[in-house]
Design an enzyme around this catalytic site. Sequence first.
Site, PDB file in Angstrom:
ATOM      1  N   HIS A 156       1.016  -0.171   0.120  1.00  0.00           N
ATOM      2  CA  HIS A 156      -0.115   0.112  -0.421  1.00  0.00           C
ATOM      3  C   HIS A 156       1.037   1.064   0.208  1.00  0.00           C
ATOM      4  CE1 HIS A 156       1.469   0.721   3.948  1.00  0.00           C
ATOM      5  NE2 HIS A 156       1.039  -0.297   4.625  1.00  0.00           N
TER       6      HIS A 156
ATOM      7  N   GLY B 130       0.691  -2.406  12.093  1.00  0.00           N
ATOM      8  CA  GLY B 130       0.190  -3.264  12.196  1.00  0.00           C
ATOM      9  C   GLY B 130      -1.406  -3.932  11.744  1.00  0.00           C
TER      10      GLY B 130
ATOM     11  N   ARG C 249      -5.760   0.167   3.765  1.00  0.00           N
ATOM     12  CA  ARG C 249      -4.733   2.011   3.199  1.00  0.00           C
ATOM     13  C   ARG C 249      -4.514   0.092   1.655  1.00  0.00           C
ATOM     14  NH1 ARG C 249      -3.467  -0.518   8.543  1.00  0.00           N
ATOM     15  NH2 ARG C 249      -1.095  -1.694   8.420  1.00  0.00           N
TER      16      ARG C 249
ATOM     17  N   GLU D  32      -1.560  -7.263   7.257  1.00  0.00           N
ATOM     18  CA  GLU D  32      -0.470  -6.864   7.970  1.00  0.00           C
ATOM     19  C   GLU D  32      -0.193  -7.701   8.739  1.00  0.00           C
ATOM     20  OE1 GLU D  32       2.200  -5.908   8.157  1.00  0.00           O
ATOM     21  OE2 GLU D  32       2.746  -4.671   7.506  1.00  0.00           O
TER      22      GLU D  32
ATOM     23  N   ARG E 153      12.435  -7.237  12.168  1.00  0.00           N
ATOM     24  CA  ARG E 153      12.810  -7.603  10.686  1.00  0.00           C
ATOM     25  C   ARG E 153      13.102  -9.509  10.951  1.00  0.00           C
ATOM     26  NH1 ARG E 153       9.943  -4.965   9.238  1.00  0.00           N
ATOM     27  NH2 ARG E 153      10.794  -3.283   8.564  1.00  0.00           N
TER      28      ARG E 153
ATOM     29  N   HIS F 215       0.709  -5.701   2.431  1.00  0.00           N
ATOM     30  CA  HIS F 215       1.424  -4.944   3.220  1.00  0.00           C
ATOM     31  C   HIS F 215       2.932  -5.263   3.190  1.00  0.00           C
ATOM     32  CE1 HIS F 215      -2.249  -3.628   4.982  1.00  0.00           C
ATOM     33  NE2 HIS F 215      -2.966  -4.841   4.643  1.00  0.00           N
TER      34      HIS F 215
HETATM   35  O1  LIG Z   1       3.958  -0.356  10.776  1.00  0.00           O
HETATM   36  C1  LIG Z   1       3.448  -1.740  10.515  1.00  0.00           C
HETATM   37  O2  LIG Z   1       2.490  -1.817  10.445  1.00  0.00           O
HETATM   38  C2  LIG Z   1       5.038  -1.874   9.713  1.00  0.00           C
HETATM   39  C3  LIG Z   1       4.835  -1.065   8.514  1.00  0.00           C
HETATM   40  O3  LIG Z   1       4.222  -0.177   8.678  1.00  0.00           O
HETATM   41  O4  LIG Z   1       5.927  -1.946  10.164  1.00  0.00           O
HETATM   42  P1  LIG Z   1       7.738  -2.294   9.664  1.00  0.00           P
HETATM   43  O5  LIG Z   1       7.677  -1.564   9.255  1.00  0.00           O
HETATM   44  O6  LIG Z   1       8.034  -2.261  11.748  1.00  0.00           O
HETATM   45  O7  LIG Z   1       7.249  -3.880   9.222  1.00  0.00           O
END
Ligand SMILES: O=C(O)[C@@H](CO)OP(=O)(O)O
Length: 343
Positions: A98, A111, A147, A201, A229, A271
């Site tokens: 998105h 999330g 989103r 997500e 990660r 996501h």
């Molecule tokens: O906040 C989130 O849901 C994700 C994507 O924006 O964050 P991250 O980059 O930590 O995966």
Amino acid sequence: MAATAFHQATGILQIQSHSLGLRQEIGDGAVRLPLKSFKLELGLSKRACYGSGQRKLSVIQASASQTSVADPVLSPSNKNTSESRKKSNEAALILIRHGESLWNEKNLFTGCVDVPLTKRGVEEAIEAGKKISNIPIDMIYTSALIRAQMTAMLAMTQHRRRKVPIVIHNESEQARAWSQIFSEDTKKQSIPVIQAWQLNERMYGELQGLNKQETADRYGKEQVHEWRRSYDIPPPNGESLEMCAERAVAYFKGEIVPQLLSGKNVMIAAHGNSLRSIIMYLDKLTSQEVISLELSTGIPMLYIFKEGKFIRRGSPVGPSEAGPYAYTRTLALYRQKLDEMFN
Ligand SMILES: O=C(O)[C@@H](CO)OP(=O)(O)O
């Protein structure tokens, strides 16, 4: 910038590219991360290594015996569409994260919180749509989150085929009955949009709504990087990437692959992490390699599904789709038809 050349006779498209649209993220501020050694060769699914350096990609065209993609635009008066679909031996798969959301902008863990796009996110989605405006799309899958849905719909406003994306409502008998279409012709001019929570997500647990920088200051950069990660370490009471993959990849295999197998061209708007898990599966990345896989907001990636294999075709880097995509012969034909019909 990317330099490209398409050779009609051989069907070879060469891309000279500095970056493939993957990025390294610090908070949500994107820094492009060019790929160190990323090879595209038909029939081979190569692992992506991430680092720096300029790449020259040569994408060799698939065999000339391929048949057309499953879209009547290629044969408007052809009664044998279903037959050509059966013979079609490739399908396009577009993955798009998105556009920027209001919480990406504020650098908050999002999330499964259902936050809409920013104005910039809207613009990213429209730009993404321009990049894929010549790629056939027969089905769209989005997560259940606004989103991703906004991104898919905004991107489709740019598609040259002008089919109408229509959200399928299967949540109840009544929803199904009340959203029926009674014209076969109208159905043919539409694209079903399936919304699936499995593509959501990753659930970020007790980090949802917290500021990423403040969380790093509090728990340490390394701990937060691990939560964000790593493959198998979940954030507090949330999903690890592995847990996210269990639903997202299972959905991909169970619902989306059968569509690709039947020759349908599919776009998935989802996501950062649900797509990371799917890309991990498609590119056969290890749990170590996936740590450095970062996806930009609003950058579409193209795969070709052919003979049971997913072949990555590169990723857009320029302002239009002309440079980024290594068209197969089938895709080049589709585009040529669009040029003839809609110019
Ligand atoms: O906040 C989130 O849901 C994700 C994507 O924006 O964050 P991250 O980059 O930590 O995966």
